[in-house]
Design an enzyme around this catalytic site. Structure first.
Site, PDB file in Angstrom:
ATOM      1  N   SER A 134     -83.937  -6.177 -26.011  1.00  0.00           N
ATOM      2  CA  SER A 134     -82.462  -5.765 -27.583  1.00  0.00           C
ATOM      3  C   SER A 134     -81.484  -5.600 -25.648  1.00  0.00           C
ATOM      4  O   SER A 134     -81.020  -5.531 -25.128  1.00  0.00           O
ATOM      5  CB  SER A 134     -82.512  -4.372 -27.054  1.00  0.00           C
ATOM      6  OG  SER A 134     -84.114  -4.134 -28.127  1.00  0.00           O
ATOM      7  N   LEU A 135     -80.513  -6.655 -26.194  1.00  0.00           N
ATOM      8  CA  LEU A 135     -79.811  -7.239 -24.980  1.00  0.00           C
ATOM      9  C   LEU A 135     -78.364  -6.965 -25.750  1.00  0.00           C
ATOM     10  O   LEU A 135     -78.268  -5.876 -24.840  1.00  0.00           O
ATOM     11  CB  LEU A 135     -79.197  -8.531 -25.097  1.00  0.00           C
ATOM     12  CG  LEU A 135     -78.794  -9.395 -24.501  1.00  0.00           C
ATOM     13  CD1 LEU A 135     -78.923  -9.271 -22.942  1.00  0.00           C
ATOM     14  CD2 LEU A 135     -78.443 -10.694 -24.396  1.00  0.00           C
ATOM     15  N   HIS A 136     -77.964  -6.435 -26.612  1.00  0.00           N
ATOM     16  CA  HIS A 136     -77.015  -6.021 -27.529  1.00  0.00           C
ATOM     17  C   HIS A 136     -75.337  -6.337 -26.980  1.00  0.00           C
ATOM     18  O   HIS A 136     -74.634  -5.604 -27.828  1.00  0.00           O
ATOM     19  CB  HIS A 136     -77.240  -4.949 -27.495  1.00  0.00           C
ATOM     20  CG  HIS A 136     -78.018  -4.555 -28.435  1.00  0.00           C
ATOM     21  ND1 HIS A 136     -78.944  -4.992 -29.776  1.00  0.00           N
ATOM     22  CD2 HIS A 136     -79.154  -3.112 -28.316  1.00  0.00           C
ATOM     23  CE1 HIS A 136     -79.983  -4.649 -30.553  1.00  0.00           C
ATOM     24  NE2 HIS A 136     -80.174  -4.245 -29.291  1.00  0.00           N
ATOM     25  N   GLY A 173     -89.058   4.436 -30.304  1.00  0.00           N
ATOM     26  CA  GLY A 173     -89.747   5.095 -28.677  1.00  0.00           C
ATOM     27  C   GLY A 173     -89.633   3.202 -28.431  1.00  0.00           C
ATOM     28  O   GLY A 173     -89.457   2.980 -28.483  1.00  0.00           O
ATOM     29  N   GLU A 174     -89.819   4.113 -26.798  1.00  0.00           N
ATOM     30  CA  GLU A 174     -89.253   2.651 -25.720  1.00  0.00           C
ATOM     31  C   GLU A 174     -90.538   1.787 -25.640  1.00  0.00           C
ATOM     32  O   GLU A 174     -91.552   2.983 -24.711  1.00  0.00           O
ATOM     33  CB  GLU A 174     -88.895   3.035 -24.555  1.00  0.00           C
ATOM     34  CG  GLU A 174     -88.074   1.557 -23.672  1.00  0.00           C
ATOM     35  CD  GLU A 174     -88.304   1.023 -23.960  1.00  0.00           C
ATOM     36  OE1 GLU A 174     -87.563  -0.125 -24.451  1.00  0.00           O
ATOM     37  OE2 GLU A 174     -89.499  -0.491 -23.597  1.00  0.00           O
ATOM     38  N   CYS A 203     -79.485   4.810 -26.820  1.00  0.00           N
ATOM     39  CA  CYS A 203     -78.440   3.973 -26.784  1.00  0.00           C
ATOM     40  C   CYS A 203     -78.172   4.573 -27.418  1.00  0.00           C
ATOM     41  O   CYS A 203     -77.953   4.889 -28.538  1.00  0.00           O
ATOM     42  CB  CYS A 203     -79.351   2.421 -27.476  1.00  0.00           C
ATOM     43  SG  CYS A 203     -80.591   2.311 -26.666  1.00  0.00           S
ATOM     44  N   ASN A 226     -76.892  -0.475 -38.190  1.00  0.00           N
ATOM     45  CA  ASN A 226     -77.391   0.136 -39.762  1.00  0.00           C
ATOM     46  C   ASN A 226     -76.496   1.592 -39.312  1.00  0.00           C
ATOM     47  O   ASN A 226     -76.851   1.930 -38.645  1.00  0.00           O
ATOM     48  CB  ASN A 226     -78.438   0.681 -39.597  1.00  0.00           C
ATOM     49  CG  ASN A 226     -79.403  -0.819 -40.461  1.00  0.00           C
ATOM     50  OD1 ASN A 226     -79.229  -1.754 -41.027  1.00  0.00           O
ATOM     51  ND2 ASN A 226     -80.164  -1.474 -39.593  1.00  0.00           N
ATOM     52  N   CYS A 286     -78.075   4.115 -31.992  1.00  0.00           N
ATOM     53  CA  CYS A 286     -79.456   4.139 -31.979  1.00  0.00           C
ATOM     54  C   CYS A 286     -80.140   5.842 -32.973  1.00  0.00           C
ATOM     55  O   CYS A 286     -80.169   6.365 -31.987  1.00  0.00           O
ATOM     56  CB  CYS A 286     -80.805   3.812 -31.941  1.00  0.00           C
ATOM     57  SG  CYS A 286     -82.771   3.838 -31.733  1.00  0.00           S
ATOM     58  N   SER A 322     -90.891  -4.766 -28.083  1.00  0.00           N
ATOM     59  CA  SER A 322     -89.613  -4.712 -28.342  1.00  0.00           C
ATOM     60  C   SER A 322     -89.165  -3.907 -27.172  1.00  0.00           C
ATOM     61  O   SER A 322     -89.498  -3.163 -26.894  1.00  0.00           O
ATOM     62  CB  SER A 322     -88.786  -5.206 -29.450  1.00  0.00           C
ATOM     63  OG  SER A 322     -87.452  -4.450 -29.298  1.00  0.00           O
ATOM     64  N   GLU A 326     -92.574   7.682 -37.190  1.00  0.00           N
ATOM     65  CA  GLU A 326     -92.352   7.365 -38.716  1.00  0.00           C
ATOM     66  C   GLU A 326     -93.178   5.974 -38.418  1.00  0.00           C
ATOM     67  O   GLU A 326     -92.453   5.378 -37.093  1.00  0.00           O
ATOM     68  CB  GLU A 326     -90.701   7.159 -39.205  1.00  0.00           C
ATOM     69  CG  GLU A 326     -90.364   8.226 -39.426  1.00  0.00           C
ATOM     70  CD  GLU A 326     -88.324   8.450 -40.306  1.00  0.00           C
ATOM     71  OE1 GLU A 326     -89.025   9.130 -41.090  1.00  0.00           O
ATOM     72  OE2 GLU A 326     -87.461   7.516 -39.420  1.00  0.00           O
ATOM     73  N   CYS A 364     -87.097   9.217 -28.414  1.00  0.00           N
ATOM     74  CA  CYS A 364     -87.170   8.133 -27.008  1.00  0.00           C
ATOM     75  C   CYS A 364     -85.997   8.484 -26.036  1.00  0.00           C
ATOM     76  O   CYS A 364     -85.671   9.549 -25.981  1.00  0.00           O
ATOM     77  CB  CYS A 364     -86.208   6.940 -27.959  1.00  0.00           C
ATOM     78  SG  CYS A 364     -85.970   5.820 -26.448  1.00  0.00           S
ATOM     79  N   CYS A 394     -93.760  -2.505 -38.161  1.00  0.00           N
ATOM     80  CA  CYS A 394     -92.628  -1.708 -37.704  1.00  0.00           C
ATOM     81  C   CYS A 394     -93.762  -0.308 -37.430  1.00  0.00           C
ATOM     82  O   CYS A 394     -93.047   1.055 -37.942  1.00  0.00           O
ATOM     83  CB  CYS A 394     -91.263  -1.239 -38.244  1.00  0.00           C
ATOM     84  SG  CYS A 394     -90.052  -0.631 -36.591  1.00  0.00           S
ATOM     85  N   CYS A 447     -83.372  -0.181 -39.370  1.00  0.00           N
ATOM     86  CA  CYS A 447     -83.709  -0.842 -37.360  1.00  0.00           C
ATOM     87  C   CYS A 447     -82.849   0.241 -37.090  1.00  0.00           C
ATOM     88  O   CYS A 447     -81.571   0.193 -37.363  1.00  0.00           O
ATOM     89  CB  CYS A 447     -82.631  -1.510 -37.133  1.00  0.00           C
ATOM     90  SG  CYS A 447     -84.068  -3.689 -36.976  1.00  0.00           S
TER      91      CYS A 447
HETATM   92  N1  SAH Z   1     -87.242   0.581 -27.583  1.00  0.00           N
HETATM   93  C1  SAH Z   1     -87.290  -0.644 -28.553  1.00  0.00           C
HETATM   94  C2  SAH Z   1     -87.521  -0.483 -29.776  1.00  0.00           C
HETATM   95  C3  SAH Z   1     -87.277   0.391 -30.892  1.00  0.00           C
HETATM   96  S1  SAH Z   1     -85.717  -0.689 -31.209  1.00  0.00           S
HETATM   97  C4  SAH Z   1     -86.209  -1.469 -27.931  1.00  0.00           C
HETATM   98  O1  SAH Z   1     -84.363  -0.615 -27.905  1.00  0.00           O
HETATM   99  O2  SAH Z   1     -86.044  -2.406 -27.738  1.00  0.00           O
HETATM  100  C5  SAH Z   1     -85.743  -1.478 -32.961  1.00  0.00           C
HETATM  101  C6  SAH Z   1     -84.513  -2.904 -32.406  1.00  0.00           C
HETATM  102  O3  SAH Z   1     -83.273  -1.853 -33.746  1.00  0.00           O
HETATM  103  C7  SAH Z   1     -83.699  -2.472 -31.470  1.00  0.00           C
HETATM  104  O4  SAH Z   1     -83.254  -3.713 -30.690  1.00  0.00           O
HETATM  105  C8  SAH Z   1     -82.644  -1.038 -31.387  1.00  0.00           C
HETATM  106  O5  SAH Z   1     -81.352  -1.714 -30.627  1.00  0.00           O
HETATM  107  C9  SAH Z   1     -81.795  -2.158 -33.222  1.00  0.00           C
HETATM  108  N2  SAH Z   1     -81.149  -0.469 -33.563  1.00  0.00           N
HETATM  109  C10 SAH Z   1     -81.379   0.231 -32.762  1.00  0.00           C
HETATM  110  N3  SAH Z   1     -80.296   0.933 -33.886  1.00  0.00           N
HETATM  111  C11 SAH Z   1     -79.542   0.200 -34.519  1.00  0.00           C
HETATM  112  C12 SAH Z   1     -79.009  -0.002 -35.107  1.00  0.00           C
HETATM  113  N4  SAH Z   1     -78.482   1.985 -35.960  1.00  0.00           N
HETATM  114  N5  SAH Z   1     -78.294  -0.574 -36.360  1.00  0.00           N
HETATM  115  C13 SAH Z   1     -79.230  -1.717 -36.051  1.00  0.00           C
HETATM  116  N6  SAH Z   1     -79.995  -1.962 -34.818  1.00  0.00           N
HETATM  117  C14 SAH Z   1     -80.871  -0.995 -34.373  1.00  0.00           C
HETATM  118 FE1  SF4 Z   2     -84.748   3.804 -27.962  1.00  0.00          FE
HETATM  119 FE2  SF4 Z   2     -84.550   1.493 -28.442  1.00  0.00          FE
HETATM  120 FE3  SF4 Z   2     -82.560   3.305 -30.375  1.00  0.00          FE
HETATM  121 FE4  SF4 Z   2     -82.748   2.407 -27.548  1.00  0.00          FE
HETATM  122  S1  SF4 Z   2     -82.716   1.674 -29.009  1.00  0.00           S
HETATM  123  S2  SF4 Z   2     -83.072   4.591 -28.448  1.00  0.00           S
HETATM  124  S3  SF4 Z   2     -84.588   2.580 -26.153  1.00  0.00           S
HETATM  125  S4  SF4 Z   2     -85.833   3.092 -29.988  1.00  0.00           S
END
Ligand code: SAH
Ligand code: SF4
Length: 414
Positions: free
Chosen positions: A262-264, A208-209, A140, A341, A143, A240, A116, A136, A129, A384
């Site tokens: 993506s620190l989180h 994806g990463e 995470c 989200n 995600c 990212s 997508e 991926c 985006c 996201c």
């Molecule tokens: N794989 C890469 C880039 C894609 S994800 C990464 O992880 O950075 C893009 C962003 O969306 C990342 O910061 C990810 O952590 C965040 N993200 C993933 N799932 C999410 C969700 N359910 N709600 C909000 N942000 C989310």
């Molecule tokens: Fe992959 Fe980024 Fe989603 Fe983590 S947040 S599963 S690295 S796409």
């Protein structure tokens, strides 16, 4: 194809997707590869470089997909091009528009895999985006993409193709007549400037990463940044990563775009749980790599993405620790707070709005900008972390079968 393990996935190299008609797709070839491909197709060596510049211009500056429209290229050369090449676009399997104007395209590639791509319009900019992989290999916990089983890297052509397709859909190619001054004119007069464009920014934040598909992402972004083609500035592109530490310096040196991380979470315990790559590359290692990121300074800050998960990572102490860590490593940083989200079956809840505001205030009072990202396109699952294609519903055997059928010319599209 082997699916890599979840802590330290092996990058899966992928050259290009084979086409049933045996032709080569031009989108995604580097300039050097294009010159070599033209020469291999029988275009005299002496001409190949100049022809490549002409083709490059038509493809990337003017969005032409039909060789017959390449007005400054002689008819017999156009015939050679048409015999051996296609310009190439991914197929759109589905297009959706959100009530807030966000658009999402589900793209289907030549082997039947899908990914997508999302366009987010704003008053002063338009951000695309872009996905780097189908699925991926990381998992995470918050995600949706991370729940996909099937994964493969996208090719440079499939990555650049997302940008081309967005330009098509937004009607953003120049419409002025080409001013060709003879067969050899390499650069034509297009009425095309960045002024008033809808697509102004790119974020590698789709599926994806990107740093596990480094070479393809690098080639694709160099094509996107080429001044004679799509011409997007590196300052308008952000990559990212979830924290693939060993690839971060190379990303800065060899691609040079803005970095988002993506620190989180700010403790090992919580980050290990929600961003499992943390077990491999911990917070300190990650922040040290950020401090060393080439090109980061106060004018070009590193963005730390922080998803707001209720009672998981959203306390006052977490906010204070975030400030402490950023200060400790003297990072030119801004923090993007992303309200979680939700997606079907997700384990977490989004933090309450007043908690998010309080968290943002603490970080802000620590001297670090911490805006809350407005969720976009939630109604079409385009926000996201909500991206997930149906690729996993098709078994590997089924994909192979479809691919074989296509190669044999039985079906035109899966
Ligand atoms: N794989 C890469 C880039 C894609 S994800 C990464 O992880 O950075 C893009 C962003 O969306 C990342 O910061 C990810 O952590 C965040 N993200 C993933 N799932 C999410 C969700 N359910 N709600 C909000 N942000 C989310
Ligand atoms: Fe992959 Fe980024 Fe989603 Fe983590 S947040 S599963 S690295 S796409």
């Amino acid at each position: 194809m082997q699916i890599p393990g979840f802590i330290d996935p092996v990058p899966v190299p992928r050259a290009s997707t084979s086409r049933a008609d045996g032709k080569t797709a031009i989108v995604g070839l580097t300039r050097a590869e294009l010159i070599a491909a033209l020469a291999a197709a029988g275009i005299p060596e002496k001409q190949a470089k100049m022809r490549a510049s002409q083709v490059w211009h038509w493809v990337y500056n003017r969005g032409v997909v039909d060789f017959d429209l390449m007005a400054n290229i002689a008819c017999d050369t156009r015939a050679v091009l048409a015999e051996h090449f296609v310009v190439g676009r991914p197929e759109i399997a589905q297009a959706q528009v959100s009530t807030d104007g966000t658009r999402k395209w589900l793209l289907r590639f030549d082997d039947g895999n899908e990914a997508e791509c999302v366009f987010i319009p704003d008053a002063d900019r338009g951000t695309l985006c872009v996905s780097a992989q189908v699925g991926c290999t990381l998992n995470c916990r918050f995600c949706f993409t991370g729940t996909m089983k099937l994964v493969r890297n996208l090719t440079p052509g499939e990555i650049v193709g997302q940008v081309m397709l967005a330009r098509d859909a937004l009607g953003e190619w120049p419409t002025g007549a080409a001013q060709a001054s003879g067969d050899d004119a390499a650069v034509l007069d297009g009425n095309y400037t960045s002024e008033g464009r809808m697509l102004t920014n790119i974020v590698m934040m789709g599926m994806g990463e990107p740093l596990y598909n480094f070479e393809a992402v690098k080639s694709a972004l160099h094509i996107v940044m080429d001044a004679t083609g799509l011409g997007l500035s590196k300052r308008r592109i952000t990559l990212s990563t979830s924290g693939v530490v060993p690839m971060m310096a190379r990303a800065g040196e060899e691609i040079g775009v803005n970095l988002a991380v993506s620190l989180h979470a700010v403790t090992k315990e919580v980050r290990d749980e929600i961003v499992p790559i943390n077990k491999r590359y911990g917070i300190d290692e990650l922040l040290a790599a950020c401090a060393a990121y080439p090109g980061a300074n106060n004018a070009r800050r590193i963005t730390f993405e922080y998803v707001m998960l209720k009672d998981k990572n959203d306390s006052d102490d977490d906010a204070r620790e975030l400030v402490r860590l950023i200060r400790k490593y003297r990072l030119p940083a801004k923090v993007n707070l992303i309200p979680f989200n939700p997606w079907p079956g997700s384990d977490y809840l989004c933090s309450d709005p007043d908690r998010i505001v309080r968290f943002s205030d603490i970080v802000f009072r620590g001297g670090i900008s911490a805006p809350v990202r407005r969720p976009r396109g939630r109604d079409i699952m385009a926000a996201c972390g909500q991206l997930k294609s149906a690729s996993e519903k098709i078994s590997r055997a089924e994909l192979d079968r479809r691919s074989a059928e296509k190669e044999a010319g039985w079906i035109v599209a899966a």
